[in-house]
Design an enzyme around this catalytic site. Sequence first.
Site, mmCIF file in Angstrom:
data_model
loop_
_atom_site.group_PDB
_atom_site.id
_atom_site.type_symbol
_atom_site.label_atom_id
_atom_site.label_comp_id
_atom_site.label_asym_id
_atom_site.label_seq_id
_atom_site.Cartn_x
_atom_site.Cartn_y
_atom_site.Cartn_z
ATOM 1 N N HIS A 50 6.126 0.259 -0.511
ATOM 2 C CA HIS A 50 5.807 -0.690 0.562
ATOM 3 C C HIS A 50 7.070 -0.936 1.395
ATOM 4 O O HIS A 50 8.142 -1.169 0.832
ATOM 5 C CB HIS A 50 5.300 -2.007 -0.039
ATOM 6 C CG HIS A 50 4.883 -2.974 1.018
ATOM 7 N ND1 HIS A 50 3.684 -2.876 1.702
ATOM 8 C CD2 HIS A 50 5.531 -4.029 1.558
ATOM 9 C CE1 HIS A 50 3.613 -3.832 2.592
ATOM 10 N NE2 HIS A 50 4.708 -4.553 2.537
ATOM 11 N N MET B 164 -3.580 4.608 2.811
ATOM 12 C CA MET B 164 -4.135 3.434 3.484
ATOM 13 C C MET B 164 -5.418 2.914 2.840
ATOM 14 O O MET B 164 -6.156 2.146 3.457
ATOM 15 C CB MET B 164 -4.404 3.761 4.966
ATOM 16 C CG MET B 164 -3.189 4.250 5.705
ATOM 17 S SD MET B 164 -1.884 3.018 5.741
ATOM 18 C CE MET B 164 -2.344 2.197 7.246
ATOM 19 N N ARG C 158 -19.091 2.641 -0.103
ATOM 20 C CA ARG C 158 -17.742 2.527 -0.644
ATOM 21 C C ARG C 158 -17.655 2.954 -2.114
ATOM 22 O O ARG C 158 -16.708 3.605 -2.532
ATOM 23 C CB ARG C 158 -17.275 1.068 -0.495
ATOM 24 C CG ARG C 158 -15.799 0.860 -0.645
ATOM 25 C CD ARG C 158 -15.070 1.454 0.537
ATOM 26 N NE ARG C 158 -13.631 1.425 0.338
ATOM 27 C CZ ARG C 158 -12.771 1.993 1.178
ATOM 28 N NH1 ARG C 158 -13.193 2.623 2.256
ATOM 29 N NH2 ARG C 158 -11.492 1.931 0.942
HETATM 30 C C1 GRF Z 1 5.516 4.266 4.925
HETATM 31 O O1 GRF Z 1 6.148 3.305 5.721
HETATM 32 C C2 GRF Z 1 5.076 3.635 3.644
HETATM 33 O O2 GRF Z 1 5.963 2.704 3.141
HETATM 34 C C3 GRF Z 1 3.815 2.977 4.066
HETATM 35 O O3 GRF Z 1 3.208 3.897 4.953
HETATM 36 C C4 GRF Z 1 4.206 4.703 5.560
HETATM 37 C C5 GRF Z 1 3.853 6.134 5.259
HETATM 38 O O4 GRF Z 1 4.644 7.077 5.894
HETATM 39 N N1 GRF Z 1 3.054 2.548 2.938
HETATM 40 P P1 GRF Z 1 4.554 8.613 5.532
HETATM 41 O O5 GRF Z 1 3.092 9.038 5.632
HETATM 42 O O6 GRF Z 1 5.087 8.807 4.141
HETATM 43 O O7 GRF Z 1 5.376 9.314 6.558
#
Ligand code: GRF
Length: 208
Positions: free
Chosen positions: A110, A91, A66
């Site tokens: 978020h 993520m 990591r």
């Molecule tokens: C979105 O719902 C954002 O708020 C969350 O992950 C999703 C990402 O969607 N953190 P995208 O990759 O921008 O289409």
Amino acid sequence: MLRVVVCVSGGGTNLQAIIDGIAQGAVCQTEIVRVISNNPGAYALERAKQAGIEGVCVSPKDYENRSLFEAALLQCVKEAAPDLIVLAGFMVKAPDEMVRQFENRIINIHPSLIPAFCGTGYYGLRVHEAALARGVKITGATVHFVNDGMDTGPIIMQKAVKVRDGDTPETLQKRVMEEAEWVLLPWCINLIAAGQIRVENGRVTIAE
Ligand code: GRF
């Protein structure tokens, strides 16, 4: 010009909203200098390519542990010399060292009204599943600065979205994106580029 690095993991619709905002003039004085994905298959990388933006993949799978991955990620960010790092569906928890070096210069979107349905384990559809399970009538999205916690940094802006009878996690996710996320994120970046956002004592103020 505000130099922005956008970190992504998936579809990249929030990235697209920023690209479109810049192209349409809603986001001023801003340039996306690099898109970084932890996932080589992220469609967001394709979106970057189509917009003529450099896309780089830094995958944890390519590193022994990591801390090596986190060092490579930070290096990749720093090479692009950003003024602002935007986590748009990223993520990966921002490494502590990155947070330290870019204090109040990393923002995240978020898909709930923080402090509801946030923190460890609340990502993607799970956020909307939890909102529906609790029976809230209003949810939304939040843009916040990133600190060393999980969704605990200073809140910049929030937008509410009504929950409808019969919503599924999927329909709610779609509406939160369309009505809140894709609006808020470009808006906040524009305000930051204009120097209108201040953080003091963990609270954000927006200059008129
Ligand atoms: C979105 O719902 C954002 O708020 C969350 O992950 C999703 C990402 O969607 N953190 P995208 O990759 O921008 O289409």
